[in-house]
Design an enzyme around this catalytic site. Structure first.
Site, PDB file in Angstrom:
ATOM      1  N   SER A  44      21.013  16.288  12.376  1.00 21.95           N
ATOM      2  CA  SER A  44      20.611  16.637  10.880  1.00 21.95           C
ATOM      3  C   SER A  44      21.977  16.268  10.072  1.00 21.95           C
ATOM      4  O   SER A  44      22.982  16.429  10.703  1.00 21.95           O
ATOM      5  CB  SER A  44      20.106  17.962  10.644  1.00 21.95           C
ATOM      6  OG  SER A  44      20.089  18.416   9.352  1.00 21.95           O
TER       7      SER A  44
ATOM      8  N   TYR B 249      20.981  27.723  13.052  1.00 24.33           N
ATOM      9  CA  TYR B 249      20.435  26.171  12.803  1.00 24.33           C
ATOM     10  C   TYR B 249      21.646  25.233  12.584  1.00 24.33           C
ATOM     11  O   TYR B 249      21.470  24.205  13.247  1.00 24.33           O
ATOM     12  CB  TYR B 249      19.382  26.236  12.113  1.00 24.33           C
ATOM     13  CG  TYR B 249      18.814  24.816  11.803  1.00 24.33           C
ATOM     14  CD1 TYR B 249      18.047  24.388  12.829  1.00 24.33           C
ATOM     15  CD2 TYR B 249      19.150  24.000  10.608  1.00 24.33           C
ATOM     16  CE1 TYR B 249      17.482  22.982  12.506  1.00 24.33           C
ATOM     17  CE2 TYR B 249      18.762  22.990  10.476  1.00 24.33           C
ATOM     18  CZ  TYR B 249      17.916  22.241  11.285  1.00 24.33           C
ATOM     19  OH  TYR B 249      17.431  21.081  11.403  1.00 24.33           O
TER      20      TYR B 249
END
Length: 271
Positions: free
Chosen positions: A144, A157
């Site tokens: 990401s 995360y």
């Protein structure tokens, strides 16, 4: 003695039941790959396999396996062997996030996130090295833009995605002499189930230049893997974010991310 039948090469895609994973399954199928789709939701996988078969492609194999289990990779290996298959490509897309301060979120859920986003990704990246080398294939790990940022408000995360990027870049170098391509895909915001699963109340503004479709992200990831590209960040705006983050002091960057995360706790107003 007769020789054992040759194993057929497949693309193994985790987290294929929704979002980017589903889009990746379509892209690999469209490019002629036989697929093995892995996720927990068996019905979703079966529906996706039916859709791909209806388009005239080979019907994917499905394996409903919980990747947070410590024996998940072994289960996948058994399933593949029983079906006479071996990975040519491994696509580690499975993952989830949780919104909120780490000290306030349930610890068990955060550890499960590490099991899926980090441990399962690492294990599946390494479990099939011999077949990947034999088939001159590769690994596509989905990270990401968060990989480049500190993540107050989604600390575990963001850290898990930083691991995916660092690990993928290292494997890209380590495995190159064995003919294995390793690409890390770092998308920005994508409109999928991720936001609801993470507990983010504000919906994505699809007009933003940062937001991309799952199909666009999957297409970019596949093309980069076939080229043997180390890292791909789909979209010029998202690429610019990764460049800017390297120039900003980390403390200032963390405060900026924290402000953005706080705004995501509020539902959007208006149309």
């Amino acid at each position: 003695m007769s020789e054992a039948p040759a194993l057929r090469p497949v693309a193994l895609i985790t987290g294929a039941s929704a979002g980017i994973g589903t889009a990746l399954a379509h892209v690999f199928a469209e490019n002629g790959h036989e697929l093995v789709l892995v996720a927990r939701r068996a019905q979703r996988l079966a529906e996706l396999a039916d859709t791909i078969a209806a388009s005239g492609r080979a019907r994917p194999h499905v394996a409903a396996i919980d990747l947070t289990r410590t024996d998940a990779a072994a289960q996948i290996a058994i399933e593949l062997a029983q079906r006479g298959l071996e990975p040519q490509y491994v696509v580690n897309n499975a993952g989830f996030g949780l919104y909120g301060d780490a000290a306030e979120l349930p610890l068990a859920e955060q550890l499960a996130m590490i099991d899926l986003n980090v441990r399962a990704l690492a294990e599946l990246s390494l479990a099939f090295i011999n077949s990947l080398a034999r088939r001159r294939g590769g690994i596509l790990n989905v990270a990401s833009v968060a990989s480049y940022l500190p993540g107050p408000g989604m600390a575990v995360y963001y850290a898990s995605k930083a691991f995916a990027l660092s690990f993928g870049e290292a494997l890209h170098e380590e495995l190159s002499d064995r003919g294995i391509r390793v690409t890390t895909l770092c998308p920005g915001p994508v409109a999928t189930e991720f936001q609801a699963r993470a507990g983010i109340r504000r919906s994505l503004d699809r007009r933003s230049r940062l937001v991309q479709s799952p199909q666009a992200v999957a297409t970019a990831g596949y093309a980069a893997l076939m080229r043997g590209q180390r890292v791909v960040v789909p979209g010029l705006a998202n690429h610019a974010v990764t460049v800017i983050t390297r120039l900003m002091p980390r403390g200032l960057l963390a405060k900026a991310v924290a402000r953005v995360q706080r705004s995501r706790a509020k539902p959007a107003t208006g149309s």
